[in-house]
Design a protein around this motif. Structure first.
Motif, short mmCIF file in Angstrom:
data_model
loop_
_atom_site.label_atom_id
_atom_site.label_comp_id
_atom_site.label_asym_id
_atom_site.label_seq_id
_atom_site.Cartn_x
_atom_site.Cartn_y
_atom_site.Cartn_z
N ARG A 182 63.95 -11.48 50.89
CA ARG A 182 64.66 -12.65 51.41
C ARG A 182 63.93 -13.94 51.05
NH1 ARG A 182 69.86 -12.10 52.55
NH2 ARG A 182 69.75 -14.02 53.78
N ILE A 183 62.60 -13.96 51.21
CA ILE A 183 61.88 -15.20 50.92
C ILE A 183 61.92 -15.51 49.44
CG2 ILE A 183 59.53 -14.28 50.58
CD1 ILE A 183 60.39 -17.37 52.67
N LEU A 184 61.83 -14.49 48.59
CA LEU A 184 61.89 -14.73 47.15
C LEU A 184 63.29 -15.16 46.73
CD1 LEU A 184 59.66 -11.88 45.67
CD2 LEU A 184 59.04 -14.21 46.31
N GLY A 185 64.31 -14.61 47.39
CA GLY A 185 65.67 -15.06 47.11
C GLY A 185 65.87 -16.51 47.47
N ARG A 186 65.25 -16.95 48.54
CA ARG A 186 65.34 -18.36 48.94
C ARG A 186 64.54 -19.25 47.97
NH1 ARG A 186 67.64 -20.36 52.98
NH2 ARG A 186 68.68 -19.05 54.53
N ILE A 187 63.39 -18.77 47.56
CA ILE A 187 62.57 -19.53 46.61
C ILE A 187 63.33 -19.74 45.31
CG2 ILE A 187 60.49 -19.42 45.18
CD1 ILE A 187 59.14 -17.98 47.60
N ARG A 188 64.02 -18.71 44.86
CA ARG A 188 64.77 -18.80 43.61
C ARG A 188 66.11 -19.51 43.77
NH1 ARG A 188 62.74 -13.24 42.98
NH2 ARG A 188 64.68 -12.52 43.97
N GLY A 189 66.48 -19.82 45.00
CA GLY A 189 67.75 -20.50 45.24
C GLY A 189 68.95 -19.57 45.25
N GLU A 190 68.70 -18.27 45.30
CA GLU A 190 69.80 -17.30 45.29
C GLU A 190 70.37 -17.07 46.69
OE1 GLU A 190 67.57 -14.84 41.68
OE2 GLU A 190 67.74 -13.98 43.70
#
Length: 400
Positions: free
Chosen positions: A372-380
């Motif tokens: 979830r945090i990486l998805g937010r970082i990538r803007g996904e």
């Protein structure tokens, strides 16, 4: 998952020192005043770029990989990043060259090009609690597998230097986002979670829809624990781990907090079975979810002289304390009293009487929070969500 005595230092997992410009931890950070944990450092340092064993004098580059595989630089990059369209044969050919040459991604360069640090922060109230220490280990592992490194920091629960201060002082030049395990004693408002950086909250505190929330279903787990004991003949249930005055109506409306949600689930299962949870058999430990607190509360219940044949410890440490005191009082486990805990800490299976417990689901929680945090970082990922999973019983010898 409850509060336990504060440890004396913080832990920060990081890689070996490397030059990453202004983003390097060597240039200072406001994320943590932590000391370095060598175990966690070694756990994450393997994600750093390394020199290929195939060429001791020169690092294998992505262009080298592309040329040897006979593909474009873009195609080789897509294979590295797991995206782009290509045939399975092309992907396999590039992957074979990567493996043969020992190519490794230059994490620092890649992240600088992307305007990212390559680090995420995990903030927990303490690392003394077995559950939280295991959470940290699993988050580090999950992040490393996804090409990210982790800073782990603790905060002073319920103080001016608690989670609120941590959220306000977050430094986006050092870390790309935060996974926050929020203590139950933190006075957090919806406004505190309305931040301008990627944030994921794990645990039993509500996020009011302001941030992604990743958590096991404590109410379901508690219903399952109580139901398991009732199915094995328990008629009078005791609970160790209450916080504050027992108020059944208030607990039935609980929406957050490990103790509150787990008591809510137990009460709901009691009512479904036509049973009553006697308030005199709820051991109050306030915020101290420790072995000692569990032992003390259980002795108080025994001294009251009210019969019980089943005990639910609201975490494994409380249950271990209950087991210890009951055996010291000559109570046979599980013949006379059956005991179940929560969180499945490592010690639970190695006791003289191995402890039946509810699965912590950390194998789901940690990678889900990292994704979830990486998805937010990538803007996904843009819209916050509540992500919840059910828990099962891990059966051992403390129950029949």
């Amino acid at each position: 998952m409850g509060r336990i005595p504060k440890q004396r230092g913080d832990m920060m997992a990081k890689t070996d020192e490397r030059d990453a410009g202004k983003r390097s931890p060597a240039h200072g950070t406001s994320v943590s005043s932590a000391t370095v944990s060598s175990a966690s450092s070694s756990a994450v340092s393997s994600a750093s770029s390394v020199t290929s064993s195939a060429s001791p004098r020169r690092r294998v580059t992505l262009r080298d990989v592309a040329e040897e595989a006979g593909v474009s630089l873009k195609t080789a990059s897509n294979v590295i990043n797991g995206n782009g369209r290509m045939s399975k044969a092309t992907r396999a050919k590039v992957e074979a060259v990567i493996k043969r040459t020992g190519y490794r991604v230059n994490v620092a360069a890649r992240n600088l090009n992307r305007d990212r640090t390559g680090f995420i922060t995990l903030a927990v109230p303490t690392l003394t609690a077995p559950y939280l220490a295991e959470l940290a280990n699993r988050v580090i592992d999950a992040a490393r597998q996804r090409g990210y490194l982790v800073y782990v920091t603790t905060y002073a629960e319920g103080s001016a230097k608690g989670a609120r201060a941590l959220l306000r002082s977050f430094n986006s030049t050092v870390s790309d986002g935060m996974i926050l395990s929020m203590s139950e004693v933190e006075d957090i408002s919806p406004e505190d979670l309305d931040v301008d950086f990627p944030l994921v909250v794990v645990g039993a505190r509500t996020t009011w829809g302001k941030a992604d929330h990743v958590t096991p279903n404590d109410v379901q787990a508690a219903r399952a624990a109580a139901g398991y004991l009732f199915d094995r003949g328990v008629r009078s249930l005791a609970v160790i781990g209450g916080r504050g005055e027992y108020d059944e109506d208030r607990l039935l409306g609980a929406t957050e907090g490990n103790a509150q949600l787990r008591l809510r689930g137990i009460i709901e299962e009691c009512r479904r079975r036509g049973a009553t949870l006697d308030a005199r058999l709820v051991g109050n430990v306030e915020q101290e979810w420790t072995i000692g607190a569990g032992a003390h509360a259980t002795q108080e219940l025994i001294d009251r002289g009210i019969a019980f044949d089943g005990v639910i410890g609201l975490n494994d440490q409380l249950a271990i304390g209950a087991l210890t005191v009951m055996r010291a009082n000559g109570i046979e486990i599980p013949r006379q009293v059956q005991v179940i805990g929560f969180d499945n800490i490592e010690e639970a299976q190695y006791l003289q009487i191995p402890l039946t417990t509810m699965d912590s689901r950390l194998e789901w929680t940690a990678p889900t929070a990292v994704d979830r945090i990486l998805g937010r970082i990538r803007g996904e990922i843009v819209k916050p969500e509540l992500l919840m999973t059910d828990c099962g019983v891990i059966v051992r010898d403390s129950t029949r």
